[in-house]
Write a protein that holds these residues in place. Structure first.
Motif, short mmCIF file in Angstrom:
data_model
loop_
_atom_site.label_atom_id
_atom_site.label_comp_id
_atom_site.label_asym_id
_atom_site.label_seq_id
_atom_site.Cartn_x
_atom_site.Cartn_y
_atom_site.Cartn_z
N LYS A 142 -7.92 1.92 4.09
CA LYS A 142 -6.89 1.22 3.34
C LYS A 142 -6.36 0.00 4.08
O LYS A 142 -6.12 -1.04 3.48
CB LYS A 142 -5.72 2.17 3.04
N ILE A 143 -6.15 0.15 5.39
CA ILE A 143 -5.52 -0.96 6.13
C ILE A 143 -6.46 -1.70 7.06
O ILE A 143 -6.10 -2.75 7.57
CB ILE A 143 -4.28 -0.46 6.91
N MET B 255 6.07 10.00 0.17
CA MET B 255 5.34 8.78 -0.11
C MET B 255 5.96 7.66 0.72
O MET B 255 7.18 7.56 0.82
CB MET B 255 5.46 8.46 -1.60
N CYS B 256 5.12 6.85 1.34
CA CYS B 256 5.59 5.71 2.12
C CYS B 256 5.00 4.43 1.54
O CYS B 256 3.84 4.40 1.15
CB CYS B 256 5.19 5.84 3.58
N ILE C 33 0.87 -1.18 0.00
CA ILE C 33 0.00 0.00 0.00
C ILE C 33 0.90 1.23 0.00
O ILE C 33 1.86 1.30 0.78
CB ILE C 33 -0.91 0.02 1.25
N TYR C 34 0.60 2.19 -0.87
CA TYR C 34 1.35 3.45 -0.89
C TYR C 34 0.51 4.53 -0.21
O TYR C 34 -0.66 4.68 -0.51
CB TYR C 34 1.68 3.87 -2.32
N THR D 132 5.63 -3.26 7.42
CA THR D 132 6.94 -2.61 7.42
C THR D 132 6.82 -1.36 6.57
O THR D 132 6.21 -1.39 5.50
CB THR D 132 8.04 -3.52 6.85
N VAL D 133 7.41 -0.27 7.03
CA VAL D 133 7.30 1.02 6.36
C VAL D 133 8.62 1.36 5.67
O VAL D 133 9.68 1.27 6.29
CB VAL D 133 6.94 2.14 7.37
N THR D 134 8.54 1.73 4.39
CA THR D 134 9.70 2.19 3.64
C THR D 134 9.36 3.56 3.07
O THR D 134 8.30 3.73 2.49
CB THR D 134 10.00 1.24 2.46
N VAL D 135 10.27 4.51 3.27
CA VAL D 135 10.03 5.86 2.74
C VAL D 135 10.49 5.88 1.28
O VAL D 135 11.61 5.47 0.96
CB VAL D 135 10.79 6.92 3.55
N VAL D 136 9.61 6.34 0.38
CA VAL D 136 9.91 6.45 -1.05
C VAL D 136 9.73 7.93 -1.43
O VAL D 136 8.69 8.32 -1.93
CB VAL D 136 8.94 5.57 -1.89
#
Length: 171
Positions: A31-32, A59-60, A13-14, A70-74
């Motif tokens: 969303k979640i 954007m994550c 999910i973005y 898990t969160v990744t920063v984009v």
């Protein structure tokens, strides 16, 4: 009735969020919620992951496996350019419509282009650098004391040479 949720499925999910702040939980819930996750916990995770990007919209990427997120920063090119300007933090609610009139070096632009290379549709690194220069122009900053569009024209004319760079593949 919808099919039963598969816990082993990987869901991506973005979410666009303001760095370092717990965003509106109400916007996360639809969303979640169906994945069986708590929007409040995800909001806290997002705030912790984006604390380096305080005050900027980034954007994550939420990767959910087995009800664990898990969160990744984009970050976008604009977010990286504004961060590279090293402007003081601002209060989003009080300070509005600020102009980012700083100056960046060409090396900083190339570094941002390397980070965005994987997502760029350009064939060569030269095209990605021109994309980032266009973003710098829309942000309102200068590059090496010149307007970004002048540097784009210099690249087109062959006066400025950009080394080719292939982004490593994402696993």
């Amino acid at each position: 009735m919808p099919p039963k949720f598969d816990p082993t499925a990987v869901t991506v999910i973005y979410v666009r969020t303001t760095g370092g702040e717990v965003g509106a939980v109400a916007s996360l819930a639809p969303k979640i919620g169906p994945l069986g996750l708590s929007p409040k916990k995800i909001g806290d995770q997002l705030a912790k992951a984006t604390k380096d990007w305080k005050g900027l919209r980034v954007m994550c990427k939420l990767t959910v496996v087995n009800r664990q997120a898990t969160v990744t920063v984009v970050p976008s090119a604009a977010s990286m350019i504004i961060k590279a300007l090293k402007e003081p933090e601002r209060d989003r609610k009080k300070v509005k419509n600020i102009s980012h009139d700083g100056n960046l070096t060409m090396d900083a632009i190339i570094e941002v282009a390397k980070n965005t290379r994987r997502r760029s549709m350009a064939v060569k690194m030269e095209g990605t650098v021109k994309e980032v220069l266009g973003t710098a122009q829309s942000v309102g900053c200068t590059v090496d004391g010149q307007a970004p569009h002048d540097i784009i024209e210099a690249i087109n004319a062959g006066e400025v040479v950009v080394e080719d760079y292939e982004a490593p593949e994402e696993e």
